[in-house]
Design a protein around this motif. Structure first.
Motif, PDB file in Angstrom:
ATOM      1  N   ARG A  40       0.830  -1.208   0.000  1.00  0.00           N
ATOM      2  CA  ARG A  40       0.000   0.000   0.000  1.00  0.00           C
ATOM      3  C   ARG A  40       0.866   1.260   0.000  1.00  0.00           C
ATOM      4  NH1 ARG A  40      -3.409  -2.987   3.237  1.00  0.00           N
ATOM      5  NH2 ARG A  40      -2.513  -2.218   5.160  1.00  0.00           N
ATOM      6  N   ARG A  41       1.878   1.283   0.851  1.00  0.00           N
ATOM      7  CA  ARG A  41       2.744   2.462   0.947  1.00  0.00           C
ATOM      8  C   ARG A  41       3.480   2.748  -0.354  1.00  0.00           C
ATOM      9  NH1 ARG A  41       4.376   4.070   6.231  1.00  0.00           N
ATOM     10  NH2 ARG A  41       5.690   5.625   5.242  1.00  0.00           N
ATOM     11  N   LEU A  42       3.876   1.687  -1.048  1.00  0.00           N
ATOM     12  CA  LEU A  42       4.660   1.859  -2.273  1.00  0.00           C
ATOM     13  C   LEU A  42       3.792   1.874  -3.527  1.00  0.00           C
ATOM     14  CD1 LEU A  42       7.696  -0.458  -1.454  1.00  0.00           C
ATOM     15  CD2 LEU A  42       7.420   1.969  -0.997  1.00  0.00           C
ATOM     16  N   HIS A  43       2.476   1.773  -3.329  1.00  0.00           N
ATOM     17  CA  HIS A  43       1.520   1.787  -4.449  1.00  0.00           C
ATOM     18  C   HIS A  43       1.850   0.704  -5.479  1.00  0.00           C
ATOM     19  CE1 HIS A  43       0.102   5.489  -2.695  1.00  0.00           C
ATOM     20  NE2 HIS A  43       1.320   5.979  -2.770  1.00  0.00           N
ATOM     21  N   CYS A  44       2.006  -0.501  -4.962  1.00  0.00           N
ATOM     22  CA  CYS A  44       2.276  -1.639  -5.845  1.00  0.00           C
ATOM     23  C   CYS A  44       1.569  -2.861  -5.269  1.00  0.00           C
ATOM     24  CB  CYS A  44       3.781  -1.899  -5.970  1.00  0.00           C
ATOM     25  SG  CYS A  44       4.572  -2.481  -4.463  1.00  0.00           S
ATOM     26  N   SER A  45       1.644  -3.958  -5.970  1.00  0.00           N
ATOM     27  CA  SER A  45       1.029  -5.187  -5.488  1.00  0.00           C
ATOM     28  C   SER A  45       2.040  -5.992  -4.669  1.00  0.00           C
ATOM     29  CB  SER A  45       0.556  -6.034  -6.677  1.00  0.00           C
ATOM     30  OG  SER A  45       1.679  -6.478  -7.416  1.00  0.00           O
ATOM     31  N   LYS A  46       1.511  -6.926  -3.874  1.00  0.00           N
ATOM     32  CA  LYS A  46       2.404  -7.817  -3.144  1.00  0.00           C
ATOM     33  C   LYS A  46       3.231  -8.651  -4.120  1.00  0.00           C
ATOM     34  CE  LYS A  46       0.796 -10.279   0.246  1.00  0.00           C
ATOM     35  NZ  LYS A  46      -0.065 -11.005   1.206  1.00  0.00           N
ATOM     36  N   SER A  47       2.644  -9.017  -5.251  1.00  0.00           N
ATOM     37  CA  SER A  47       3.401  -9.815  -6.219  1.00  0.00           C
ATOM     38  C   SER A  47       4.584  -9.015  -6.767  1.00  0.00           C
ATOM     39  CB  SER A  47       2.503 -10.326  -7.341  1.00  0.00           C
ATOM     40  OG  SER A  47       1.957  -9.256  -8.072  1.00  0.00           O
ATOM     41  N   THR A  48       4.423  -7.703  -6.875  1.00  0.00           N
ATOM     42  CA  THR A  48       5.542  -6.864  -7.306  1.00  0.00           C
ATOM     43  C   THR A  48       6.653  -6.908  -6.264  1.00  0.00           C
ATOM     44  OG1 THR A  48       4.072  -5.410  -8.548  1.00  0.00           O
ATOM     45  CG2 THR A  48       6.226  -4.512  -7.954  1.00  0.00           C
ATOM     46  N   LEU A  49       6.265  -6.861  -4.984  1.00  0.00           N
ATOM     47  CA  LEU A  49       7.267  -6.960  -3.915  1.00  0.00           C
ATOM     48  C   LEU A  49       7.938  -8.330  -3.929  1.00  0.00           C
ATOM     49  CD1 LEU A  49       5.507  -5.137  -0.935  1.00  0.00           C
ATOM     50  CD2 LEU A  49       7.342  -4.278  -2.417  1.00  0.00           C
ATOM     51  N   TYR A  50       7.138  -9.390  -4.182  1.00  0.00           N
ATOM     52  CA  TYR A  50       7.719 -10.735  -4.252  1.00  0.00           C
ATOM     53  C   TYR A  50       8.673 -10.876  -5.436  1.00  0.00           C
ATOM     54  CZ  TYR A  50       4.828 -12.691  -0.524  1.00  0.00           C
ATOM     55  OH  TYR A  50       4.262 -12.977   0.694  1.00  0.00           O
ATOM     56  N   ALA A  51       8.505 -10.050  -6.446  1.00  0.00           N
ATOM     57  CA  ALA A  51       9.448 -10.073  -7.568  1.00  0.00           C
ATOM     58  C   ALA A  51      10.796  -9.467  -7.161  1.00  0.00           C
ATOM     59  CB  ALA A  51       8.870  -9.327  -8.760  1.00  0.00           C
ATOM     60  N   VAL A  52      10.770  -8.620  -6.140  1.00  0.00           N
ATOM     61  CA  VAL A  52      12.006  -8.022  -5.622  1.00  0.00           C
ATOM     62  C   VAL A  52      12.706  -8.992  -4.678  1.00  0.00           C
ATOM     63  CG1 VAL A  52      12.949  -6.120  -4.233  1.00  0.00           C
ATOM     64  CG2 VAL A  52      11.124  -5.680  -5.898  1.00  0.00           C
ATOM     65  N   ALA A  53      11.925  -9.638  -3.817  1.00  0.00           N
ATOM     66  CA  ALA A  53      12.465 -10.608  -2.855  1.00  0.00           C
ATOM     67  C   ALA A  53      11.345 -11.569  -2.463  1.00  0.00           C
ATOM     68  CB  ALA A  53      13.004  -9.887  -1.631  1.00  0.00           C
ATOM     69  N   GLY A  54      11.717 -12.782  -2.118  1.00  0.00           N
ATOM     70  CA  GLY A  54      10.748 -13.843  -1.881  1.00  0.00           C
ATOM     71  C   GLY A  54       9.991 -13.790  -0.572  1.00  0.00           C
ATOM     72  N   SER A  55      10.411 -12.924   0.366  1.00  0.00           N
ATOM     73  CA  SER A  55       9.730 -12.820   1.654  1.00  0.00           C
ATOM     74  C   SER A  55       9.975 -11.434   2.231  1.00  0.00           C
ATOM     75  CB  SER A  55      10.268 -13.871   2.634  1.00  0.00           C
ATOM     76  OG  SER A  55      11.617 -13.572   2.978  1.00  0.00           O
ATOM     77  N   LYS A  56       9.244 -11.102   3.276  1.00  0.00           N
ATOM     78  CA  LYS A  56       9.461  -9.807   3.916  1.00  0.00           C
ATOM     79  C   LYS A  56      10.890  -9.734   4.447  1.00  0.00           C
ATOM     80  CE  LYS A  56       8.527  -6.895   7.801  1.00  0.00           C
ATOM     81  NZ  LYS A  56       8.095  -6.840   9.174  1.00  0.00           N
ATOM     82  N   GLU A  57      11.367 -10.805   5.045  1.00  0.00           N
ATOM     83  CA  GLU A  57      12.710 -10.825   5.596  1.00  0.00           C
ATOM     84  C   GLU A  57      13.753 -10.574   4.508  1.00  0.00           C
ATOM     85  OE1 GLU A  57      10.325 -13.102   6.195  1.00  0.00           O
ATOM     86  OE2 GLU A  57       9.901 -12.578   8.297  1.00  0.00           O
ATOM     87  N   GLN A  58      13.580 -11.223   3.366  1.00  0.00           N
ATOM     88  CA  GLN A  58      14.516 -11.018   2.263  1.00  0.00           C
ATOM     89  C   GLN A  58      14.403  -9.603   1.699  1.00  0.00           C
ATOM     90  OE1 GLN A  58      13.467 -14.186  -0.404  1.00  0.00           O
ATOM     91  NE2 GLN A  58      14.657 -15.728   0.721  1.00  0.00           N
ATOM     92  N   LEU A  59      13.209  -9.052   1.720  1.00  0.00           N
ATOM     93  CA  LEU A  59      12.990  -7.676   1.272  1.00  0.00           C
ATOM     94  C   LEU A  59      13.736  -6.702   2.188  1.00  0.00           C
ATOM     95  CD1 LEU A  59      11.290  -6.485  -1.052  1.00  0.00           C
ATOM     96  CD2 LEU A  59       9.459  -6.119   0.599  1.00  0.00           C
ATOM     97  N   VAL A  60      13.650  -6.941   3.488  1.00  0.00           N
ATOM     98  CA  VAL A  60      14.353  -6.100   4.454  1.00  0.00           C
ATOM     99  C   VAL A  60      15.859  -6.160   4.196  1.00  0.00           C
ATOM    100  CG1 VAL A  60      14.990  -5.884   6.900  1.00  0.00           C
ATOM    101  CG2 VAL A  60      12.582  -6.156   6.247  1.00  0.00           C
ATOM    102  N   VAL A  61      16.386  -7.360   4.062  1.00  0.00           N
ATOM    103  CA  VAL A  61      17.831  -7.509   3.834  1.00  0.00           C
ATOM    104  C   VAL A  61      18.236  -6.831   2.525  1.00  0.00           C
ATOM    105  CG1 VAL A  61      19.689  -9.171   3.406  1.00  0.00           C
ATOM    106  CG2 VAL A  61      18.061  -9.565   5.268  1.00  0.00           C
TER     107      VAL A  61
END
Length: 195
Positions: A40-61
């Motif tokens: 929501r904050r980044l105005h994208c879908s969760k699948s878009t975030l999963y394309a960046v990294a496979g989990s929230k933890e991996q996204l943070v790293v």
């Protein structure tokens, strides 16, 4: 959209999202966020975030790595500009301070509490300490700095940086990481100044 445009947009979009994540995490920390909230904050879908990294933890790293990679480039650029060894050391440590300044207490608390991200910070701290040692060795070698045991100075800087990273300096002094690095710069440069 052609395959070439998609391939180009993919890395560009990933970099853009990581930069946005860095800004959010620096300001607010990352532990309390869910992937839904981040999307929501980044105005994208969760699948878009999963394309960046496979989990929230991996996204943070990934975001923490991105932050420190950008910071390293900025610090090295700043340290390359001064003409004297003392000024290069001061510029290096002050640039570290400047790069850490936007990071909130929440970011540092979350960083300390999440071992994979804490290790990214620790690795960058070790690299920075080695770099200071190299700058000291070079300055002593050219005679610009007083004769000093560069390995000792490097080891001392490493210990202070580790204490900053671990929060011990903040606990003992109420200085945040950025302010602590600024004080370290002043101390090291004054200690190596030729009389």
């Amino acid at each position: 959209m052609t395959a070439a445009r998609t391939a180009t947009r993919g890395p560009a979009r990933r970099a853009e999202l990581l930069d946005q994540l860095v800004e959010v995490f620096l300001a607010e920390g990352f532990a309390a966020f869910t992937l839904d909230e981040l999307a929501r904050r980044l105005h994208c879908s969760k699948s878009t975030l999963y394309a960046v990294a496979g989990s929230k933890e991996q996204l943070v790293v990934a975001a923490v790595r991105r932050f420190f990679a950008r910071a390293t480039v900025a610090v090295e650029e700043r340290a390359a500009a001064p003409a004297t060894a003392g000024a290069r050391i001061e510029a290096y440590l002050l640039a570290v301070s400047e790069q850490l300044r936007p990071a909130s207490a929440a970011f540092f608390a979350d960083l300390a509490a999440f071992p994979p991200a804490a290790e990214v910070y620790a690795a960058n701290t070790r690299t920075a300490a080695r770099r200071v040692q190299e700058l000291v060795s070079a300055g002593v070698g050219t005679g610009e700095l007083r004769p000093a045991h560069a390995s000792f100075v490097g080891a001392a800087v490493t210990e202070v940086m580790a204490a900053i990273h671990a929060g011990r300096i903040a606990a003992a002094t109420d200085l945040d990481d950025a302010a602590a690095y600024a004080e370290l710069a002043a101390l090291v440069v004054a200690g190596l100044h030729r009389s």
